[in-house]
Write a protein that holds these residues in place. Structure first.
Motif, PDB file in Angstrom:
ATOM      1  N   UNK A 247       0.851  -1.211   0.000  1.00 45.44           N
ATOM      2  CA  UNK A 247       0.000   0.000   0.000  1.00 45.44           C
ATOM      3  C   UNK A 247       0.880   1.251   0.000  1.00 45.44           C
ATOM      4  N   UNK A 248       1.846   1.306  -0.923  1.00 41.44           N
ATOM      5  CA  UNK A 248       2.990   2.199  -0.801  1.00 41.44           C
ATOM      6  C   UNK A 248       2.667   3.689  -0.864  1.00 41.44           C
ATOM      7  N   UNK A 249       1.627   4.101  -1.614  1.00 43.02           N
ATOM      8  CA  UNK A 249       1.360   5.530  -1.756  1.00 43.02           C
ATOM      9  C   UNK A 249       0.740   6.125  -0.495  1.00 43.02           C
ATOM     10  N   UNK A 250       0.102   5.290   0.301  1.00 45.53           N
ATOM     11  CA  UNK A 250      -0.560   5.598   1.570  1.00 45.53           C
ATOM     12  C   UNK A 250      -1.910   4.895   1.644  1.00 45.53           C
ATOM     13  N   UNK A 251      -2.743   5.068   0.593  1.00 42.69           N
ATOM     14  CA  UNK A 251      -4.041   4.412   0.620  1.00 42.69           C
ATOM     15  C   UNK A 251      -4.153   3.400  -0.511  1.00 42.69           C
ATOM     16  N   UNK A 252      -5.115   2.523  -0.354  1.00 47.32           N
ATOM     17  CA  UNK A 252      -5.520   1.633  -1.439  1.00 47.32           C
ATOM     18  C   UNK A 252      -6.534   2.372  -2.301  1.00 47.32           C
ATOM     19  N   UNK A 253      -7.239   1.628  -3.167  1.00 49.82           N
ATOM     20  CA  UNK A 253      -8.414   2.208  -3.825  1.00 49.82           C
ATOM     21  C   UNK A 253      -9.513   2.175  -2.780  1.00 49.82           C
ATOM     22  N   UNK A 254      -9.718   3.311  -2.139  1.00 49.48           N
ATOM     23  CA  UNK A 254     -10.636   3.432  -1.007  1.00 49.48           C
ATOM     24  C   UNK A 254     -12.042   3.725  -1.519  1.00 49.48           C
ATOM     25  N   UNK A 255     -13.016   2.946  -1.043  1.00 46.08           N
ATOM     26  CA  UNK A 255     -14.395   3.157  -1.464  1.00 46.08           C
ATOM     27  C   UNK A 255     -15.320   2.355  -0.553  1.00 46.08           C
ATOM     28  N   UNK A 256     -16.534   2.822  -0.393  1.00 51.58           N
ATOM     29  CA  UNK A 256     -17.464   2.253   0.580  1.00 51.58           C
ATOM     30  C   UNK A 256     -18.000   0.896   0.137  1.00 51.58           C
ATOM     31  N   UNK A 257     -18.114  -0.015   1.119  1.00 56.19           N
ATOM     32  CA  UNK A 257     -18.605  -1.368   0.885  1.00 56.19           C
ATOM     33  C   UNK A 257     -19.783  -1.676   1.809  1.00 56.19           C
ATOM     34  N   UNK A 258     -20.682  -2.529   1.331  1.00 54.52           N
ATOM     35  CA  UNK A 258     -21.687  -3.157   2.192  1.00 54.52           C
ATOM     36  C   UNK A 258     -21.154  -4.537   2.558  1.00 54.52           C
ATOM     37  N   UNK A 259     -20.853  -4.711   3.834  1.00 52.56           N
ATOM     38  CA  UNK A 259     -20.209  -5.942   4.309  1.00 52.56           C
ATOM     39  C   UNK A 259     -21.182  -6.751   5.150  1.00 52.56           C
ATOM     40  N   UNK A 260     -21.287  -8.044   4.868  1.00 53.62           N
ATOM     41  CA  UNK A 260     -22.031  -8.959   5.722  1.00 53.62           C
ATOM     42  C   UNK A 260     -21.027  -9.884   6.393  1.00 53.62           C
ATOM     43  N   UNK A 261     -20.981  -9.831   7.727  1.00 51.44           N
ATOM     44  CA  UNK A 261     -19.977 -10.522   8.514  1.00 51.44           C
ATOM     45  C   UNK A 261     -20.652 -11.419   9.545  1.00 51.44           C
ATOM     46  N   UNK A 262     -20.039 -12.574   9.803  1.00 52.40           N
ATOM     47  CA  UNK A 262     -20.511 -13.454  10.881  1.00 52.40           C
ATOM     48  C   UNK A 262     -19.514 -13.392  12.032  1.00 52.40           C
ATOM     49  N   UNK A 263     -20.050 -13.295  13.247  1.00 50.03           N
ATOM     50  CA  UNK A 263     -19.218 -13.166  14.436  1.00 50.03           C
ATOM     51  C   UNK A 263     -19.371 -14.417  15.302  1.00 50.03           C
ATOM     52  N   UNK A 264     -18.279 -15.180  15.447  1.00 39.98           N
ATOM     53  CA  UNK A 264     -18.267 -16.385  16.275  1.00 39.98           C
ATOM     54  C   UNK A 264     -17.236 -16.230  17.379  1.00 39.98           C
ATOM     55  N   UNK A 265     -17.416 -17.014  18.439  1.00 41.41           N
ATOM     56  CA  UNK A 265     -16.496 -16.984  19.571  1.00 41.41           C
ATOM     57  C   UNK A 265     -15.840 -18.345  19.725  1.00 41.41           C
ATOM     58  N   UNK A 266     -14.507 -18.376  19.771  1.00 40.66           N
ATOM     59  CA  UNK A 266     -13.758 -19.584  20.095  1.00 40.66           C
ATOM     60  C   UNK A 266     -13.291 -19.468  21.539  1.00 40.66           C
TER      61      UNK A 266
END
Length: 361
Positions: A247-266
């Protein structure tokens, strides 16, 4: 590509979380004293509308409508939540980071010593454009680039080519956009709250995760983090459409995402059997286990990553330390996650298929 304004379109999670002035922090990460904006049961999924900081920041006018409008974006294609956050919130540029961080989320049953597993089930771009930035005093070439007196932010539209979305860049300012690269969306930031009452700066990653910028965390992967406070108090942010390791310049191609995530506990006992003592972020893909090393010194980050990899192999498969070291040297790639976030990151790619002949007790 459809514009995914807050609440519009498919929301597949068990819960839905918007990014609003009440559900985000700007430039800081949650700590133990922060109240959760959402409470869920372990194993549940959350669809989160994340917001990129690019287009919201002060050096871009703190006005997404005007900033993106100057690049030809129709007002209807500028995200309402980005507009609201820019208009309602402020940060201290001298002490705060740039990121818009959504959360925290309380995961029932998560206790210190456990691992929180965040599985990326789905990532959908919310807009057909993003921004890549290089700012003074930041990036791999501090003092060299940018050469202009101001910061440089490169607006990057996205188009579809044979069913694949690509970012598009010109060879010179104002030229035809003839350079195309494929998107591979991921969240640069996923983390858990730290103990105590002090919110960490959003830029440097750490044991808590945060701004780890590991591009392997695409759809279908899992991030494991050591829980530090009851309920974990998880959060996400820094959505990326594409990034190169470093990510050498500082940022990636930054842009908004809709993320669906599952949260589990070990629980701790299970986590120790599976992975050994996990002292920092650990990624799992369909092919690899990916331990990490983090430190301001890249050489020390590398050493920490090697140690984490040996610990994982020894605990999971019972391999002697000197043999694990030999295996890593012969068969494992160590990649630079990023070198631009104060704390540098190294991650190792350990192929699980190499150990299919091991019978675990």
């Amino acid at each position: 590509m459809n514009i995914l304004q807050p609440g519009e379109g498919d929301l597949p999670g068990d819960h839905y979380l918007r990014s609003t002035p009440d559900t985000v922090l700007w430039g800081r990460l949650p700590c133990a004293t922060d109240a959760p904006v959402l409470r869920i049961a372990a194993g549940q999924t959350v669809t989160i509308d994340t917001v990129s900081h690019e287009g919201v920041l002060e050096d871009q006018g703190k006005d997404p409508l005007a900033y993106f409008g100057a690049h030809g974006v129709d007002p209807a294609s500028v995200l309402h939540d980005a507009i609201e956050i820019a208009a309602s919130l402020s940060r201290d540029l001298t002490v705060d980071g740039p990121h818009v961080v959504t959360g925290p989320i309380f995961v029932a049953g998560a206790e210190p010593g456990d691992l929180l597993a965040i599985t990326v089930e789905r990532l959908v771009p919310r807009v057909p454009y993003g921004v890549i930035s290089n700012r003074h005093g930041k990036g791999a070439l501090v003092g060299v680039l940018p050469r202009s007196s101001g910061n440089v932010s490169v607006f990057t539209p996205v188009e579809e080519r044979d069913g694949v979305h690509v970012g598009m860049l010109p060879l010179v300012d104002g030229g035809d956009r003839v350079v195309e690269f494929p998107l591979a969306p991921f969240l640069g930031m996923m983390g858990v709250a730290v103990a105590g009452s002090e919110r960490p700066h959003s830029v440097p990653p750490g044991r808590h995760g945060g701004n780890i910028d590991i591009k392997m965390l695409v759809q279908g992967t899992t991030l494991y983090l050591p829980v530090q406070v009851p309920g974990a108090l998880a959060y996400v942010g820094d959505p990326h459409f594409a990034q190169g390791d470093g990510e050498v310049a500082l940022t990636a191609l930054e842009a908004s995402l809709r993320a669906t995530l599952r949260f589990d506990v070990l629980p701790r006992a299970e986590a120790l059997r599976e992975f050994g003592e996990v002292s920092g972020p650990l990624v799992r893909t369909p092919e690899y286990l990916v331990p990490t090393g983090l430190d301001p010194d890249l050489d020390i980050a590398m050493s920490k990553c090697v140690r984490a990899a040996i610990e994982l192999i020894s605990a999971r498969w019972g391999m002697d330390e000197h043999l694990a070291y030999a295996y890593l040297s012969a068969a494992t790639d160590f990649d630079i996650s990023q070198v631009v976030d104060i704390v540098c990151g190294i991650h190792a790619r350990i192929r699980e298929a190499d150990f299919e002949g091991v019978h675990r007790g």
